[in-house]
Design an enzyme around this catalytic site. Structure first.
Site, short mmCIF file in Angstrom:
data_model
loop_
_atom_site.label_atom_id
_atom_site.label_comp_id
_atom_site.label_asym_id
_atom_site.label_seq_id
_atom_site.Cartn_x
_atom_site.Cartn_y
_atom_site.Cartn_z
N ARG A 67 23.34 2.58 -25.85
CA ARG A 67 22.92 1.38 -25.14
C ARG A 67 22.18 1.72 -23.85
O ARG A 67 21.16 1.09 -23.52
CB ARG A 67 24.14 0.49 -24.85
N LYS A 104 7.46 -2.21 -5.30
CA LYS A 104 8.29 -3.30 -5.82
C LYS A 104 8.97 -2.83 -7.10
O LYS A 104 8.67 -3.27 -8.21
CB LYS A 104 7.44 -4.54 -6.06
N LYS A 125 0.42 -3.08 8.26
CA LYS A 125 0.49 -4.42 7.68
C LYS A 125 0.29 -5.50 8.75
O LYS A 125 0.14 -5.19 9.93
CB LYS A 125 1.82 -4.59 6.94
N GLU A 160 -6.65 -9.43 5.89
CA GLU A 160 -6.58 -10.69 5.15
C GLU A 160 -7.89 -11.46 5.16
O GLU A 160 -8.02 -12.48 4.49
CB GLU A 160 -5.45 -11.55 5.72
N ASP A 210 -5.92 -7.92 1.12
CA ASP A 210 -4.67 -8.58 0.72
C ASP A 210 -4.88 -10.05 0.36
O ASP A 210 -5.41 -10.83 1.16
CB ASP A 210 -3.65 -8.47 1.85
#
Length: 271
Positions: free
Chosen positions: A88, A125, A157, A188, A207
């Site tokens: 499993r 992520k 950032k 941005e 971004d």
């Protein structure tokens, strides 16, 4: 790097304290079989699980291999109880990694139809404890790992810029980073892209821009005196990859490769 303690934790979570289900005598063989088409990955981890249980891996496909329903990607033999205890965990980890590889393969293929040079990259992520497995799955399908952890690259950032200003933030981190550490600077607005490049960014991260805004930013960086790569990120999907690849950007970073990839359906059969 996958360690014995990782594998022991996975197995302990699944086996528990009193495993009656897998109390099966004798020896057996097992095979991990694809139930749908995709790109296989995670077999290093699956093989390590069986090796930890003293189950012999007698055959395995290479990560990155295209597979079809019915294909056997891993064969093992050993004590039946150990084989069943490992199956499993092996199925789960391989299915998860193969799902990531399959999605990455689709994104890479979509990009290559437009631009042979644009890179498809993952992000941070990832699932805690599984970053190595997930990043290797991305690479197996032709993707780029991006940074593996915070030490691999400095990302300037929006919060940094809010505190120190664009040029101030770049100068601040450039003074503290090694000569071997690149600065990836997030902007941005298209107009800020050449400013970041000229201030010393190695990579300008565009971004959450539309493809049209991305193209404008890429052109502005190209017209500047700086030599910086451009990277688009933020909500890019496999379906929108061609639109972004057509902008001339160097890298498309996609968090969805790891955080939203469906598991590839696999089955483990014994005997």
């Amino acid at each position: 790097m996958l360690t014995d303690s990782d594998i022991e934790r996975w197995l302990r979570e699944d086996v528990g304290h009193h495993d009656v289900t897998n109390d099966v005598p004798g020896e057996t063989t097992g095979r991990l079989v694809a139930k749908e088409a995709g790109v296989v990955a995670g077999l290093d981890a699956a093989a390590a699980v069986f090796d930890y249980l003293d189950v012999a891996v007698t055959e395995r496909a290479d990560d990155g291999t295209l597979i079809e329903p019915g294909d056997v990607v891993l064969r093992v033999e050993g004590p039946a109880q150990a084989v069943l205890r490992g199956e499993r965990v092996a199925v789960n980890i391989t299915g998860h990694a193969a799902g990531i590889a399959t999605k990455t393969d689709a994104a890479v293929a979509a990009a290559r139809e437009v631009d042979e040079d644009v890179r498809i990259a993952a992000t941070r992520k990832t699932t805690p404890g599984l970053r190595g497995v997930e990043k290797r799955a991305v690479v197996a399908a032709g993707g780029d790992t991006h940074r593996l952890d915070l030490s691999h690259m400095v990302m300037v950032k929006d919060n940094h810029v809010a505190e120190m200003g664009l040029e101030g933030a770049i100068e601040h981190f450039r003074e503290r980073a090694s000569f071997a550490t690149q600065l990836d600077v997030e902007v941005e607005e298209s107009a800020d892209a050449p400013l970041a490049a000229e201030a010393g960014a190695d990579i300008v991260l565009l971004d959450n821009m539309t493809p049209e805004e991305t193209r404008e930013a890429v052109d502005l960086v190209a017209e500047s005196d700086a030599d910086a790569l451009t990277e688009a990120s933020g909500g890019i999907t496999v379906e929108t990859v061609p639109d972004y690849a057509a902008t001339g950007v160097d890298v498309l970073s996609m968090g969805s490769l790891t955080h939203s990839a469906p598991t590839l359906d696999l089955s483990f059969r014994t005997g």
